[in-house]
Design an enzyme around this catalytic site. Sequence first.
Site, PDB file in Angstrom:
ATOM      1  N   GLY A  69       0.777  -4.846   0.431  1.00  0.00           N
ATOM      2  CA  GLY A  69      -0.824  -4.960  -0.420  1.00  0.00           C
ATOM      3  C   GLY A  69      -0.294  -6.181  -1.430  1.00  0.00           C
ATOM      4  O   GLY A  69      -0.733  -7.195  -2.025  1.00  0.00           O
TER       5      GLY A  69
ATOM      6  N   GLU B  79       3.697  -4.925   7.873  1.00  0.00           N
ATOM      7  CA  GLU B  79       2.830  -3.684   8.405  1.00  0.00           C
ATOM      8  C   GLU B  79       3.044  -3.518   9.508  1.00  0.00           C
ATOM      9  O   GLU B  79       2.771  -2.152   9.886  1.00  0.00           O
ATOM     10  CB  GLU B  79       1.511  -3.755   7.696  1.00  0.00           C
ATOM     11  CG  GLU B  79       0.620  -4.431   6.608  1.00  0.00           C
ATOM     12  CD  GLU B  79       0.913  -5.744   5.583  1.00  0.00           C
ATOM     13  OE1 GLU B  79       2.382  -6.662   5.601  1.00  0.00           O
ATOM     14  OE2 GLU B  79       0.542  -5.821   4.712  1.00  0.00           O
TER      15      GLU B  79
ATOM     16  N   GLU C 211      -0.282  -9.401  -0.780  1.00  0.00           N
ATOM     17  CA  GLU C 211      -1.538 -10.204  -0.294  1.00  0.00           C
ATOM     18  C   GLU C 211      -2.240  -9.794  -1.784  1.00  0.00           C
ATOM     19  O   GLU C 211      -3.408 -11.075  -1.737  1.00  0.00           O
ATOM     20  CB  GLU C 211      -2.177  -8.649   0.142  1.00  0.00           C
ATOM     21  CG  GLU C 211      -1.628  -8.800   1.632  1.00  0.00           C
ATOM     22  CD  GLU C 211      -2.273  -7.790   2.695  1.00  0.00           C
ATOM     23  OE1 GLU C 211      -2.419  -6.568   2.411  1.00  0.00           O
ATOM     24  OE2 GLU C 211      -3.806  -8.109   3.870  1.00  0.00           O
TER      25      GLU C 211
ATOM     26  N   ALA D 256       1.114  -1.310  -0.256  1.00  0.00           N
ATOM     27  CA  ALA D 256      -0.147   0.223  -0.089  1.00  0.00           C
ATOM     28  C   ALA D 256       0.949   1.396   0.186  1.00  0.00           C
ATOM     29  O   ALA D 256       2.262   1.233   0.843  1.00  0.00           O
ATOM     30  CB  ALA D 256      -0.255   0.237   1.390  1.00  0.00           C
TER      31      ALA D 256
HETATM   32  N1  DAK Z   1       4.542   3.606  -0.391  1.00  0.00           N
HETATM   33  C1  DAK Z   1       4.756   4.614  -0.908  1.00  0.00           C
HETATM   34  N2  DAK Z   1       5.937   4.429  -1.839  1.00  0.00           N
HETATM   35  C2  DAK Z   1       7.075   3.658  -1.708  1.00  0.00           C
HETATM   36  C3  DAK Z   1       6.888   2.776  -0.750  1.00  0.00           C
HETATM   37  C4  DAK Z   1       5.815   2.326  -0.201  1.00  0.00           C
HETATM   38  N3  DAK Z   1       4.448   0.844  -0.246  1.00  0.00           N
HETATM   39  N4  DAK Z   1       7.602   1.384  -1.534  1.00  0.00           N
HETATM   40  C5  DAK Z   1       8.784   2.161  -1.508  1.00  0.00           C
HETATM   41  N5  DAK Z   1       8.325   3.097  -1.978  1.00  0.00           N
HETATM   42  C6  DAK Z   1       8.791   4.519  -2.793  1.00  0.00           C
HETATM   43  C7  DAK Z   1      10.012   4.856  -1.941  1.00  0.00           C
HETATM   44  O1  DAK Z   1       9.159   6.095  -0.831  1.00  0.00           O
HETATM   45  C8  DAK Z   1      10.675   5.303  -2.913  1.00  0.00           C
HETATM   46  O2  DAK Z   1      10.666   6.940  -3.865  1.00  0.00           O
HETATM   47  P1  DAK Z   1      11.348   8.215  -3.759  1.00  0.00           P
HETATM   48  O3  DAK Z   1      11.648   8.668  -2.307  1.00  0.00           O
HETATM   49  O4  DAK Z   1      12.592   7.866  -4.586  1.00  0.00           O
HETATM   50  O5  DAK Z   1      10.544   9.281  -3.972  1.00  0.00           O
HETATM   51  C9  DAK Z   1      10.562   4.474  -4.241  1.00  0.00           C
HETATM   52  O6  DAK Z   1       9.334   3.905  -3.867  1.00  0.00           O
HETATM   53  C10 DAK Z   1      11.742   3.553  -3.841  1.00  0.00           C
HETATM   54  O7  DAK Z   1      11.676   3.198  -2.714  1.00  0.00           O
HETATM   55  P2  DAK Z   1      13.656   3.346  -2.004  1.00  0.00           P
HETATM   56  O8  DAK Z   1      14.370   4.180  -1.820  1.00  0.00           O
HETATM   57  O9  DAK Z   1      12.629   2.690  -0.342  1.00  0.00           O
HETATM   58  O10 DAK Z   1      14.057   1.300  -2.021  1.00  0.00           O
HETATM   59  P3  DAK Z   1      14.407   0.320  -1.774  1.00  0.00           P
HETATM   60  O11 DAK Z   1      15.461  -0.015  -2.228  1.00  0.00           O
HETATM   61  O12 DAK Z   1      15.560   1.350  -0.615  1.00  0.00           O
HETATM   62  O13 DAK Z   1      13.879  -0.030  -0.453  1.00  0.00           O
HETATM   63  C11 DAK Z   1      11.887  -1.434  -0.340  1.00  0.00           C
HETATM   64  C12 DAK Z   1      13.181  -1.199  -1.433  1.00  0.00           C
HETATM   65  C13 DAK Z   1      10.700  -2.034  -0.672  1.00  0.00           C
HETATM   66  C14 DAK Z   1      12.311  -2.663   0.573  1.00  0.00           C
HETATM   67  C15 DAK Z   1      11.379  -0.218   0.783  1.00  0.00           C
HETATM   68  O14 DAK Z   1      11.014   0.920  -0.027  1.00  0.00           O
HETATM   69  C16 DAK Z   1      10.045  -0.848   1.356  1.00  0.00           C
HETATM   70  O15 DAK Z   1      11.056  -1.131   2.648  1.00  0.00           O
HETATM   71  N6  DAK Z   1       8.603  -0.509   1.352  1.00  0.00           N
HETATM   72  C17 DAK Z   1       7.445  -0.575   1.902  1.00  0.00           C
HETATM   73  C18 DAK Z   1       7.353  -1.978   2.325  1.00  0.00           C
HETATM   74  C19 DAK Z   1       6.251  -1.849   3.379  1.00  0.00           C
HETATM   75  O16 DAK Z   1       6.133  -1.645   3.770  1.00  0.00           O
HETATM   76  N7  DAK Z   1       5.390  -2.264   2.753  1.00  0.00           N
HETATM   77  C20 DAK Z   1       3.987  -2.514   3.428  1.00  0.00           C
HETATM   78  C21 DAK Z   1       3.649  -1.392   3.636  1.00  0.00           C
HETATM   79  S1  DAK Z   1       1.464  -1.363   4.569  1.00  0.00           S
HETATM   80  C22 DAK Z   1      -5.781  -2.425   3.071  1.00  0.00           C
HETATM   81  C23 DAK Z   1      -5.192  -3.264   1.922  1.00  0.00           C
HETATM   82  C24 DAK Z   1      -4.525  -3.239   2.399  1.00  0.00           C
HETATM   83  C25 DAK Z   1      -3.354  -2.989   3.037  1.00  0.00           C
HETATM   84  C26 DAK Z   1      -3.382  -1.690   3.394  1.00  0.00           C
HETATM   85  C27 DAK Z   1      -5.404  -1.763   4.167  1.00  0.00           C
HETATM   86  N8  DAK Z   1      -7.220  -2.210   2.669  1.00  0.00           N
HETATM   87  C28 DAK Z   1      -8.237  -2.514   1.796  1.00  0.00           C
HETATM   88  C29 DAK Z   1      -8.081  -1.198   4.191  1.00  0.00           C
HETATM   89  C30 DAK Z   1      -1.442  -3.058   3.263  1.00  0.00           C
HETATM   90  C31 DAK Z   1      -0.991  -2.785   3.698  1.00  0.00           C
HETATM   91  C32 DAK Z   1       0.687  -2.491   3.267  1.00  0.00           C
HETATM   92  O17 DAK Z   1       1.158  -2.756   2.344  1.00  0.00           O
END
Ligand code: DAK
Length: 268
Positions: free
Chosen positions: A119, A142, A122, A76
Amino acid sequence: MSEPGTAGVEGTEEPLVLVERDAPIALVRLNRPAQLNAISNGLIVALANALADIAAEPAIRCVIITGGEKAFSAGADIAEFAAATAGDEALTGRAAAWDRIRRCPVPLIAAVDGYALGGGCELVLTCDIAIATPSAAFGLPETTIGLIPGAGGTQRAIRILGKPLALEMILAGRRLTAEEALQHGLVSRVVERDALLAEARRIAGEIAKRSPVAIRLAREAVAAALETSLEDGLAREREGFAVAISSEDAKEGFAAFLEKRPPHFRGR
Ligand code: DAK
């Protein structure tokens, strides 16, 4: 395919999902590469809309969902979540879009390269079949940012991967390599990057050859295994079997086998 104001690349009209149709297969590519295909409200709605459009086309019998080389999807969009609250209309719309994807009447194959996190993971769990490259990485991180999986991860990961591994992923941020995902049944194959889409198309082609009636009934019966008790699931299978054996497709399948010729299914 893009929604107003939700361009894939900010400030452009780049669609959030790219759709290629090559009947009987459609390929849907998540298209926010600069954000690692982070799932914004716009992206999930665009994906649900694309699948609804495709499902209305009888010529398409299977959909492949893919992303980019670095990321299938990093989950997400955290920036969007940072500005959201629980009652937000956008969050409600997001849940409705996920439900529409879950109920897609056409089989979905996830072709995963790079990160499939939150997500993104998921979405893989929601698809019927998933295959991956050796660079794929799967996680449900998450809780690291104070959330819990919100698109079925807590329910499907435990059913597919079992409790200890699902909980290690959800509570302790464990990421699975492609080989581990294969070993634990999250994906059915690991293939090199340059073979990923060809392999997904090959599997999709196999599905497309088969009776659409049987494919629909089999998906419904298998879904029941994840959703209901064994008793109810067995009842659902029996009902599906009764419908299948009375279908024109089954009659054609029997005849084709006995006449030693390929079947011509009409989906009835
Ligand atoms: N959201 C927004 N931007 C993201 C992102 C994300 N999840 N993941 C990466 N980016 C962006 C980064 O901010 C960065 O942007 P800039 O700084 O260049 O502008 C760009 O993508 C490249 O990312 P990184 O610089 O971080 O790249 P790295 O190689 O260093 O790291 C990484 C890659 C995938 C390990 C890292 O980006 C990371 O940890 N990302 C977040 C992963 C995460 O925590 N995902 C879970 C999110 S919560 C629902 C449905 C679904 C959900 C909830 C509710 N409902 C129906 C109610 C789901 C929730 C989630 O998924």
